[in-house]
Design an enzyme around this catalytic site. Structure first.
Site, PDB file in Angstrom:
ATOM      1  N   CYS A  19      37.987  56.591  47.598  1.00  0.00           N
ATOM      2  CA  CYS A  19      38.750  55.366  47.891  1.00  0.00           C
ATOM      3  C   CYS A  19      38.575  55.031  49.372  1.00  0.00           C
ATOM      4  O   CYS A  19      39.545  54.718  50.059  1.00  0.00           O
ATOM      5  CB  CYS A  19      40.215  55.532  47.506  1.00  0.00           C
ATOM      6  SG  CYS A  19      41.056  56.925  48.289  1.00  0.00           S
TER       7      CYS A  19
ATOM      8  N   LYS B  77      43.349  59.432  36.769  1.00  0.00           N
ATOM      9  CA  LYS B  77      42.016  59.442  36.170  1.00  0.00           C
ATOM     10  C   LYS B  77      41.922  60.467  35.046  1.00  0.00           C
ATOM     11  O   LYS B  77      41.285  60.222  34.015  1.00  0.00           O
ATOM     12  CB  LYS B  77      40.974  59.690  37.264  1.00  0.00           C
ATOM     13  CG  LYS B  77      40.932  58.565  38.310  1.00  0.00           C
ATOM     14  CD  LYS B  77      39.930  58.836  39.410  1.00  0.00           C
ATOM     15  CE  LYS B  77      39.855  57.668  40.397  1.00  0.00           C
ATOM     16  NZ  LYS B  77      41.049  57.557  41.243  1.00  0.00           N
TER      17      LYS B  77
ATOM     18  N   ASP C 288      36.502  63.000  42.029  1.00  0.00           N
ATOM     19  CA  ASP C 288      37.219  61.951  42.769  1.00  0.00           C
ATOM     20  C   ASP C 288      37.577  62.586  44.109  1.00  0.00           C
ATOM     21  O   ASP C 288      38.665  63.122  44.287  1.00  0.00           O
ATOM     22  CB  ASP C 288      38.456  61.504  41.993  1.00  0.00           C
ATOM     23  CG  ASP C 288      39.169  60.346  42.659  1.00  0.00           C
ATOM     24  OD1 ASP C 288      38.489  59.448  43.168  1.00  0.00           O
ATOM     25  OD2 ASP C 288      40.416  60.353  42.683  1.00  0.00           O
TER      26      ASP C 288
ATOM     27  N   PRO D 211      47.014  62.829  41.399  1.00  0.00           N
ATOM     28  CA  PRO D 211      48.206  63.116  40.586  1.00  0.00           C
ATOM     29  C   PRO D 211      48.008  63.006  39.089  1.00  0.00           C
ATOM     30  O   PRO D 211      48.903  63.315  38.323  1.00  0.00           O
ATOM     31  CB  PRO D 211      49.207  62.075  41.074  1.00  0.00           C
ATOM     32  CG  PRO D 211      48.357  60.913  41.466  1.00  0.00           C
ATOM     33  CD  PRO D 211      47.099  61.499  42.043  1.00  0.00           C
TER      34      PRO D 211
ATOM     35  N   CYS E 159      39.071  67.147  41.064  1.00  0.00           N
ATOM     36  CA  CYS E 159      40.077  66.871  42.109  1.00  0.00           C
ATOM     37  C   CYS E 159      41.087  65.910  41.495  1.00  0.00           C
ATOM     38  O   CYS E 159      41.113  64.725  41.805  1.00  0.00           O
ATOM     39  CB  CYS E 159      39.418  66.263  43.341  1.00  0.00           C
ATOM     40  SG  CYS E 159      37.898  67.096  43.883  1.00  0.00           S
ATOM     41  N   ALA E 160      41.949  66.412  40.610  1.00  0.00           N
ATOM     42  CA  ALA E 160      42.578  65.568  39.593  1.00  0.00           C
ATOM     43  C   ALA E 160      43.941  64.979  39.937  1.00  0.00           C
ATOM     44  O   ALA E 160      44.358  64.008  39.317  1.00  0.00           O
ATOM     45  CB  ALA E 160      42.695  66.355  38.286  1.00  0.00           C
TER      46      ALA E 160
END
Length: 454
Positions: A231, A115, A178, A112, A109-110
């Site tokens: 987050c 990471k 993520d 923008p 789930c990359a």
């Protein structure tokens, strides 16, 4: 700060005596950070030329806070990909992921790309990084950031986790999830996250998170490492999701990892029937660190089917079909690029070795985009310029970061230069930023229109 009422009730019940300190943190100024891109510049070298007021972030070696007076997003060094602007707590994920050269790594789930670019910097252009984003518009931004930081070994896809799991079963050494979440940890910096939050959305997120983790588990090799992060503060999406996943997948265990000063541990008392070792997971709080909220869990796959046969991508076998590229390389480059060459229409890419076939997949970037093969000529891509450095080209022009020439270049204007004709790698203080083509002492600007400064 105007926070959702249900959120305040929930956090007061969870944090008890910590609650007042937690709420007080929302009156403080948010922390801002940048991460030095070590694919292009060493940490020491960047600190010598850095025009910003930086302070070290303790938990990541390339990470620094910058002051509210700085504007690193509007600086030529940003366009040259010398750093990535990233929320400080989020940098802990890439540090803990600890990707290595020659590994196969997936960022599921990359977008923008903060990471993903961190993982790539640790891989040092070796191995395979698949950066995936399910939303097309966000996938495009992800691809642009991969390009800006000069990453060669990344493949950017726009797929569902389910479709990826069908193709990449048992393929990856490390996977980062993520996960999309309720975003409670971003309330201080993102007004939209506050407006979209609800208790019902928390429960919608946790089901999706568990589904994503299940697909990720399928793609991980035995012995591989799966890092889950959010987050949000929500126990349902953090300790709850990890506990449910471990119960469904007994071949995974929670790894213990280093905790930095100010970091907290997962809390078993916040979820019903928590699994053993949930306190090995990590929580980052805004009232305990100089950063926003984050949760991180590291899982190891201990058993399962060992896959050894894969359908790898086939590169260009007839080099005559890309003769224009080799002519360009002979005339302009000092070093031949290694890897498999793949043509998509007239677009030429070099694809990481041992990448799986991309047939029937939505792919934005199958590797490093070299450029376009036109009739009797080759036009190099912006991605190639950002990957190359001055040691790899025959012709280069470097301008000072404060010069009128670099400003003209970033605005897309032509520049008067007295030199020989041909393609030139344009640089800012010796760092690649794009292409120009010189003819008649005029450097024609090839900086992409969509990136030009207004």
């Amino acid at each position: 700060m105007n926070l959702p009422k249900d959120f305040l009730v929930k956090m007061k019940e969870l944090l008890k005596e910590e609650y007042d300190e937690f709420i007080k943190s929302y009156d403080e100024e948010k922390s801002q950070g940048l991460r030095i891109n070590t694919l292009k510049v060493s940490i020491d070298e960047f600190l010598k030329i850095c025009p910003f007021n930086l302070k070290k972030i303790p938990w990541v070696k390339e990470g620094y806070y910058f002051s509210s007076d700085d504007r690193p997003g509007k600086h030529p060094y940003h366009d040259a990909g010398l750093y990535y602007i990233q929320e400080p707590s989020a940098m802990a994920v890439g540090e803990i992921m600890d990707s290595k050269p020659f590994e196969r790594v997936l960022d599921l789930c990359a977008a923008p790309g903060g990471k993903s670019t961190h993982l790539a910097s640790r891989m040092n252009q070796e191995g395979i990084l698949v950066s995936n984003e399910i939303h097309p518009a966000r996938a495009k931004i992800l691809s642009q950031n991969i390009e800006r930081l000069g990453i060669k070994n990344a493949v950017v896809t726009n797929e569902t986790p389910e479709n990826l799991a069908k193709k990449f079963k048992g393929y990856f050494d490390r996977i980062l999830v993520d996960a999309p979440c309720s975003g409670e940890g971003m309330f201080r910096k993102d007004l939209g996250a506050r407006d979209e939050w609800s208790l019902s959305n928390v429960y919608h997120c946790l089901k999706r998170q568990l589904d994503i983790l299940e697909n990720a588990a399928t793609m991980l090799r035995v012995g591989g490492r799966l890092v889950y992060s959010t987050c949000t503060f929500s126990p349902e999406e953090n300790e709850g999701v990890i506990s449910n996943f471990i119960k469904l997948n007994s071949n995974f265990e929670i790894e213990d990892v280093k905790v930095y000063d100010g970091f907290d541990r997962g809390r078993s008392q916040w979820v019903e029937d928590a699994v053993d070792n949930i306190d090995r997971t990590i929580r980052i709080w805004p009232h305990k660190t100089q950063g926003e909220g984050h949760y991180i869990a590291v899982l190891r796959k201990t058993d399962g089917e060992d896959i050894s046969k894969f359908n790898f991508i086939n590169g260009v076998t007839n080099k005559k079909s890309i003769k224009e590229y080799f002519d360009f390389a002979e005339e302009n480059l000092l070093e031949n690029l290694q890897g498999q060459f793949v043509l998509f229409g007239e677009q030429l890419y070099v694809v990481p070795k041992e990448m799986l076939s991309l047939e029937n997949m939505k792919v934005l970037r199958p590797g490093l985009h070299l450029g376009s093969i036109k009739k009797n000529r080759f036009e190099p891509s912006h991605a190639l310029a950002l990957y190359l450095n001055g040691d790899k080209v025959k012709n280069k022009l470097s301008f000072d970061k404060d010069s009128k020439e670099i400003l003209y270049y970033l605005k897309g204007e032509s520049i008067g230069v007295e030199s020989g004709k041909g393609w030139y790698l344009v640089q800012v203080d010796g760092f690649s930023i794009g292409w120009g083509k010189l003819s008649g002492n005029i450097l024609k600007n090839h900086y992409p229109k969509g990136l030009r400064w207004l």
